[in-house]
Scaffold this active site. Sequence first.
Site, mmCIF file in Angstrom:
data_model
loop_
_atom_site.group_PDB
_atom_site.id
_atom_site.type_symbol
_atom_site.label_atom_id
_atom_site.label_comp_id
_atom_site.label_asym_id
_atom_site.label_seq_id
_atom_site.Cartn_x
_atom_site.Cartn_y
_atom_site.Cartn_z
ATOM 1 N N ASP A 41 5.266 14.888 -38.864
ATOM 2 C CA ASP A 41 6.188 13.825 -40.201
ATOM 3 C C ASP A 41 6.418 13.857 -40.777
ATOM 4 O OD1 ASP A 41 3.597 14.632 -40.530
ATOM 5 O OD2 ASP A 41 2.083 12.274 -40.527
ATOM 6 N N ASN A 87 -7.817 6.418 -43.143
ATOM 7 C CA ASN A 87 -7.336 4.817 -43.322
ATOM 8 C C ASN A 87 -6.761 5.132 -41.435
ATOM 9 O OD1 ASN A 87 -4.940 5.827 -42.680
ATOM 10 N ND2 ASN A 87 -3.664 4.441 -44.288
ATOM 11 N N HIS A 89 -4.187 6.390 -39.447
ATOM 12 C CA HIS A 89 -3.590 5.996 -39.625
ATOM 13 C C HIS A 89 -3.513 7.699 -38.858
ATOM 14 C CE1 HIS A 89 -2.041 8.902 -43.427
ATOM 15 N NE2 HIS A 89 -2.808 9.399 -42.367
ATOM 16 N N GLU A 143 0.950 3.689 -39.797
ATOM 17 C CA GLU A 143 -0.353 2.894 -41.271
ATOM 18 C C GLU A 143 -0.550 1.993 -40.679
ATOM 19 O OE1 GLU A 143 -0.690 4.828 -43.803
ATOM 20 O OE2 GLU A 143 1.077 5.244 -44.798
HETATM 21 P P1 PGA Z 1 -6.479 15.740 -43.491
HETATM 22 O O1 PGA Z 1 -5.224 15.020 -42.802
HETATM 23 O O2 PGA Z 1 -6.218 16.605 -41.729
HETATM 24 O O3 PGA Z 1 -6.171 16.372 -44.113
HETATM 25 O O4 PGA Z 1 -7.313 14.871 -43.408
HETATM 26 C C1 PGA Z 1 -5.195 13.796 -41.967
HETATM 27 C C2 PGA Z 1 -4.232 12.637 -41.940
HETATM 28 O O5 PGA Z 1 -4.372 12.105 -43.232
HETATM 29 O O6 PGA Z 1 -3.761 12.067 -41.565
#
Ligand code: PGA
Length: 241
Positions: free
Chosen positions: A67, A136, A138, A143
Site C-alpha cells: 500500500d 482498527n 485493516h 479499511e
Molecule cells: P504497525 O502497522 O505494524 O505499525 O502496527 C500495521 C498497520 O497499521 O497496518
Amino acid sequence: MRLQIFDNHETLSRATADILLRTVRENPRSSIIIATGSTPTLAYQLWVQDLLRQDIPTDELMIIKLDEWGGLPMDHPSTCETYIQKHIIQPLSLRPDQVISFTSVAADPAAECDRVYRAISALPSIDCCVLGIGKNGHLGFNEPNTTWSTVPHVAKLSITSLGHAMLQGDSRDVQYGLTLGLDTISIAKSILALASGSEKTAIVEQALRGPVTPQCPASILQTLPQSIVYLDTKAAERITS
Ligand code: PGA
C-alpha cells in the site's frame, strides 16, 4: 488459518524471517507482498541479513508493495516507498523491474491502481504476503466496511490510519490510500499476518475470534486456509486467557 504465539517480538520476527528466507530459497523467482509499519521491520532486517550472509540469489525476486499514502512525495520519509527502499530494495540492490509499487503522486490514482493490477496479473504466482494487522482491523488500506472482493484500489483512509505512527503526526498532505485489495491478498500461496504489542490485543480478539465481517477486514484471515497468524504474547492476551 494457523495461529502461533511467540514470547516476544524478537522471536516472532525471527520466525517471520525464516519463512521469507525459505520462500526465496525454495523459489528464487518468488513474488512477495510486503507490508510496511513497525511490526515487520525487524523480520525484514533479519531476512535481508540472512539473504546476504548466505549469498542467496535475489536477482529474480519480485517485491510487491502492499500500500501507499497518496499525496506524499515518493521520497517523503513517511512513505511506504521510503520504507521498502530502506529495508529491502537498497540493501538487496534490487532493480526497479523487480518492484511493483504504487506511486504516491499519481495524476490519476485509479489508473495507477489498474497499472499495478496488470503488473501483478502478469506474475506467475504470488508466493507469500506479509501483512500487519492494523489497530482498527485493516489489512493494507482495506479499511473497516470495505467490500470483501477488491482488486488494487484507491481507499478513503480512516481516522485510525491517518493517525498511524508512520506519518509522525503529520497527515496533512495525505489525501487517500492506494492498496492491494483482499482478492489479491487472498491469492497468495502463503499469507503471514503479524501483530505484536498490547495495542493490538483487542483487535486481534475481534479479528480472530469474532464474526467474519467487512467491519473487521482482518477477520477474513479466518477463512483463508493458507493464512498463518503470528502473535506475541501481548497481542494474544485475550485469545489465550
Ligand atoms: P504497525 O502497522 O505494524 O505499525 O502496527 C500495521 C498497520 O497499521 O497496518
